[in-house]
Write a protein that holds these residues in place. Structure first.
Motif, short mmCIF file in Angstrom:
data_model
loop_
_atom_site.label_atom_id
_atom_site.label_comp_id
_atom_site.label_asym_id
_atom_site.label_seq_id
_atom_site.Cartn_x
_atom_site.Cartn_y
_atom_site.Cartn_z
N PHE A 2 5.66 5.89 2.06
CA PHE A 2 4.70 4.71 1.99
C PHE A 2 3.62 5.17 1.14
O PHE A 2 3.31 6.11 0.99
CB PHE A 2 3.98 4.29 3.36
CG PHE A 2 5.23 3.90 4.37
CD1 PHE A 2 5.48 2.57 4.46
CD2 PHE A 2 6.21 4.82 5.25
CE1 PHE A 2 6.32 2.12 5.42
CE2 PHE A 2 7.10 4.31 5.92
CZ PHE A 2 7.32 3.04 6.09
N LYS A 27 -2.03 0.56 0.07
CA LYS A 27 -2.78 -0.38 -0.96
C LYS A 27 -3.80 -0.90 -0.37
O LYS A 27 -3.79 -1.46 0.73
CB LYS A 27 -1.67 -1.43 -1.51
CG LYS A 27 -2.02 -2.41 -2.49
CD LYS A 27 -1.04 -3.48 -2.57
CE LYS A 27 -1.65 -4.61 -3.56
NZ LYS A 27 -0.50 -5.53 -3.76
N ARG A 56 -1.12 2.94 -9.64
CA ARG A 56 0.14 2.93 -8.68
C ARG A 56 1.03 4.25 -8.92
O ARG A 56 1.53 4.62 -7.85
CB ARG A 56 1.06 1.68 -8.88
CG ARG A 56 2.12 1.67 -7.87
CD ARG A 56 2.02 1.43 -6.59
NE ARG A 56 3.19 0.82 -5.87
CZ ARG A 56 4.17 1.66 -5.53
NH1 ARG A 56 4.23 2.75 -6.00
NH2 ARG A 56 5.05 1.11 -4.66
N VAL A 87 2.80 0.00 1.94
CA VAL A 87 3.91 -0.31 0.86
C VAL A 87 4.98 0.59 0.94
O VAL A 87 4.73 1.66 0.70
CB VAL A 87 3.14 -0.55 -0.35
CG1 VAL A 87 4.38 -1.27 -1.32
CG2 VAL A 87 2.17 -1.70 -0.55
N SER A 88 6.15 0.16 1.24
CA SER A 88 7.39 0.99 1.24
C SER A 88 7.66 1.53 -0.07
O SER A 88 7.89 0.49 -0.83
CB SER A 88 8.22 0.47 2.33
OG SER A 88 8.92 -0.69 1.74
N TYR A 148 -5.31 2.37 -4.74
CA TYR A 148 -3.80 2.81 -3.80
C TYR A 148 -4.83 4.13 -3.54
O TYR A 148 -5.67 4.80 -4.19
CB TYR A 148 -2.83 3.25 -4.69
CG TYR A 148 -2.08 2.04 -5.11
CD1 TYR A 148 -1.11 1.49 -4.32
CD2 TYR A 148 -2.31 1.49 -6.31
CE1 TYR A 148 -0.46 0.41 -4.39
CE2 TYR A 148 -1.78 -0.02 -6.72
CZ TYR A 148 -0.95 -0.35 -5.85
OH TYR A 148 -0.32 -1.71 -6.14
N GLU A 153 -3.00 -2.01 3.41
CA GLU A 153 -1.59 -2.17 3.80
C GLU A 153 -0.81 -1.12 3.47
O GLU A 153 -0.82 -0.71 2.45
CB GLU A 153 -1.20 -3.57 3.38
CG GLU A 153 -0.78 -3.70 1.85
CD GLU A 153 -0.60 -4.91 1.38
OE1 GLU A 153 0.60 -5.40 1.34
OE2 GLU A 153 -1.42 -5.89 0.79
#
Length: 76
Positions: free
Chosen positions: A13, A16, A42, A70-71, A27, A68
């Protein structure tokens, strides 16, 4: 007998963070005992396990910031 090779993937993961407005999403780049370092790139984001990512989300969560998970699929 034919054996098919299966490619296994490992899910990691990145965190973000949207700070609202017109700013680009950021990030998590580095987690130190001190503040968490952020980046808008990113590719430089820290790829981490779920528990570490959840801890980062919990520490970053404020009224002005919405983090959040993010996978990311990683090849073995």
């Amino acid at each position: 007998m034919k054996v098919e090779a299966k490619h296994m993937t490992n899910t990691k993961f990145v965190v973000k963070v949207n700070r609202g407005g017109i700013r680009a999403p950021e990030y998590v780049e580095l987690v130190d005992p001190a503040p968490i370092h952020m980046t808008t790139n990113r590719k430089k984001a820290l790829v981490m396990g779920k528990f570490m990512a959840e801890d980062a989300v919990n520490s970053l969560h404020t009224s002005r910031c919405s983090p959040e998970l993010v996978s990311v699929q990683m090849a073995p």
